[in-house]
Design a protein around this motif. Structure first.
Motif, PDB file in Angstrom:
ATOM      1  N   TRP A 188       0.847  -1.199   0.000  1.00 25.45           N
ATOM      2  CA  TRP A 188       0.000   0.000   0.000  1.00 25.45           C
ATOM      3  C   TRP A 188       0.875   1.238   0.000  1.00 25.45           C
ATOM      4  O   TRP A 188       1.770   1.388   0.837  1.00 25.45           O
ATOM      5  N   ARG A 189       0.618   2.140  -0.926  1.00 23.60           N
ATOM      6  CA  ARG A 189       1.405   3.367  -1.075  1.00 23.60           C
ATOM      7  C   ARG A 189       0.495   4.590  -1.044  1.00 23.60           C
ATOM      8  O   ARG A 189      -0.660   4.522  -1.437  1.00 23.60           O
ATOM      9  N   SER A 190       1.072   5.694  -0.605  1.00 27.19           N
ATOM     10  CA  SER A 190       0.414   6.990  -0.667  1.00 27.19           C
ATOM     11  C   SER A 190       1.423   7.982  -1.219  1.00 27.19           C
ATOM     12  O   SER A 190       2.467   8.219  -0.599  1.00 27.19           O
ATOM     13  N   HIS A 191       1.136   8.478  -2.391  1.00 30.70           N
ATOM     14  CA  HIS A 191       2.049   9.422  -3.072  1.00 30.70           C
ATOM     15  C   HIS A 191       3.468   8.867  -3.154  1.00 30.70           C
ATOM     16  O   HIS A 191       4.439   9.578  -2.923  1.00 30.70           O
ATOM     17  N   GLY A 192       3.556   7.569  -3.433  1.00 34.12           N
ATOM     18  CA  GLY A 192       4.852   6.920  -3.606  1.00 34.12           C
ATOM     19  C   GLY A 192       5.510   6.427  -2.340  1.00 34.12           C
ATOM     20  O   GLY A 192       6.512   5.711  -2.397  1.00 34.12           O
ATOM     21  N   ASP A 193       4.985   6.803  -1.182  1.00 32.72           N
ATOM     22  CA  ASP A 193       5.568   6.375   0.092  1.00 32.72           C
ATOM     23  C   ASP A 193       4.803   5.174   0.648  1.00 32.72           C
ATOM     24  O   ASP A 193       3.582   5.063   0.482  1.00 32.72           O
ATOM     25  N   ASP A 194       5.534   4.294   1.331  1.00 32.62           N
ATOM     26  CA  ASP A 194       4.899   3.144   1.977  1.00 32.62           C
ATOM     27  C   ASP A 194       3.960   3.617   3.082  1.00 32.62           C
ATOM     28  O   ASP A 194       4.327   4.464   3.898  1.00 32.62           O
ATOM     29  N   VAL A 195       2.759   3.055   3.090  1.00 30.49           N
ATOM     30  CA  VAL A 195       1.808   3.324   4.172  1.00 30.49           C
ATOM     31  C   VAL A 195       2.095   2.325   5.292  1.00 30.49           C
ATOM     32  O   VAL A 195       2.277   1.138   5.038  1.00 30.49           O
ATOM     33  N   ASP A 196       2.163   2.820   6.529  1.00 34.27           N
ATOM     34  CA  ASP A 196       2.273   1.914   7.679  1.00 34.27           C
ATOM     35  C   ASP A 196       0.881   1.308   7.852  1.00 34.27           C
ATOM     36  O   ASP A 196      -0.010   1.922   8.438  1.00 34.27           O
ATOM     37  N   ALA A 197       0.721   0.109   7.297  1.00 34.79           N
ATOM     38  CA  ALA A 197      -0.612  -0.473   7.187  1.00 34.79           C
ATOM     39  C   ALA A 197      -0.705  -1.824   7.877  1.00 34.79           C
ATOM     40  O   ALA A 197       0.292  -2.526   8.047  1.00 34.79           O
ATOM     41  N   TYR A 198      -1.917  -2.153   8.226  1.00 36.96           N
ATOM     42  CA  TYR A 198      -2.237  -3.424   8.869  1.00 36.96           C
ATOM     43  C   TYR A 198      -3.583  -3.876   8.321  1.00 36.96           C
ATOM     44  O   TYR A 198      -4.482  -3.059   8.098  1.00 36.96           O
ATOM     45  N   GLY A 199      -3.728  -5.156   8.119  1.00 35.58           N
ATOM     46  CA  GLY A 199      -5.005  -5.708   7.700  1.00 35.58           C
ATOM     47  C   GLY A 199      -5.222  -7.060   8.348  1.00 35.58           C
ATOM     48  O   GLY A 199      -4.267  -7.805   8.579  1.00 35.58           O
ATOM     49  N   ASN A 200      -6.471  -7.352   8.659  1.00 38.70           N
ATOM     50  CA  ASN A 200      -6.785  -8.637   9.261  1.00 38.70           C
ATOM     51  C   ASN A 200      -8.236  -8.975   8.967  1.00 38.70           C
ATOM     52  O   ASN A 200      -9.068  -8.084   8.757  1.00 38.70           O
ATOM     53  N   LEU A 201      -8.523 -10.267   8.966  1.00 36.44           N
ATOM     54  CA  LEU A 201      -9.887 -10.758   8.872  1.00 36.44           C
ATOM     55  C   LEU A 201     -10.276 -11.238  10.258  1.00 36.44           C
ATOM     56  O   LEU A 201      -9.665 -12.173  10.787  1.00 36.44           O
ATOM     57  N   PHE A 202     -11.257 -10.573  10.860  1.00 33.09           N
ATOM     58  CA  PHE A 202     -11.695 -10.950  12.201  1.00 33.09           C
ATOM     59  C   PHE A 202     -13.004 -11.717  12.147  1.00 33.09           C
ATOM     60  O   PHE A 202     -13.924 -11.359  11.395  1.00 33.09           O
ATOM     61  N   PHE A 203     -13.081 -12.752  12.962  1.00 25.23           N
ATOM     62  CA  PHE A 203     -14.288 -13.549  13.141  1.00 25.23           C
ATOM     63  C   PHE A 203     -14.812 -14.115  11.815  1.00 25.23           C
ATOM     64  O   PHE A 203     -16.005 -14.390  11.687  1.00 25.23           O
TER      65      PHE A 203
END
Length: 172
Positions: A47-62
């Motif tokens: 995931w990027r924002s204006h070319g910079d890496d986004v400090d991102a997290y994703g998960n599937l809960f339940f």
């Protein structure tokens, strides 16, 4: 039903990290859930924002809720990067034949299971004591990590739904 999820949230992310919750129209199978986890990990890593890496997290809960989180302390998430996350979720929906965008479907914990109820049936469910003020509700409107931790799974009486229906005490 165990509703533990906070321990899986990144403790390095700020409390004001942005959160998006997408509720699936159905529970995923185990093999689907594993595939979704892989796709989420790939998306958040790229995931990027204006070319910079986004400090991102994703998960599937339940097995039913995709949670995306972005810590904007270092890099903000702009319109284009938000659009890319929406495209990603739409792609998941198409791939697994589910709807992540029907905000009129409400999720509750009833008899130790997650039950999805159309908003149009909420009054009926309350009047017939399927749902009461103490029934746990998934408030997918939370917007920050702090809200996710404190206000995602709440009794109906403590949610915005309390103002939509007359909550009565169920017969004992």
């Amino acid at each position: 039903m165990k509703l533990e999820y906070k321990k899986y949230l990144p403790d390095t992310f700020a409390g004001n990290s942005r959160v998006w919750i997408y509720q699936s129209s159905r529970l995923f199978t185990l093999s689907e859930a594993l595939e979704i986890e892989e796709l989420l990990n790939k998306f958040t890593a790229e995931w990027r924002s204006h070319g910079d890496d986004v400090d991102a997290y994703g998960n599937l809960f339940f097995g039913q809720f995709v949670v995306l989180m972005a810590d904007e302390t270092r890099v903000g998430v702009g319109g284009c990067s938000t659009d890319s996350s929406v495209r990603f979720i739409k792609g998941l929906g198409e791939k697994f034949s589910v709807d992540f965008f029907n905000r009129t479907n409400l999720a509750f914990v009833v008899k130790e299971k997650i039950q999805v109820l159309p908003m149009s049936q909420l009054s009926y469910a309350v009047q017939n004591f399927f749902i009461d003020g103490d029934t746990l509700y998934f408030n997918n409107l939370v917007q920050t990590k702090k809200e996710l931790e404190e206000k995602w799974i709440v009794p109906v009486k403590d949610s915005w739904l309390a103002g939509k229906v007359k909550l009565e005490h169920s017969p004992k």
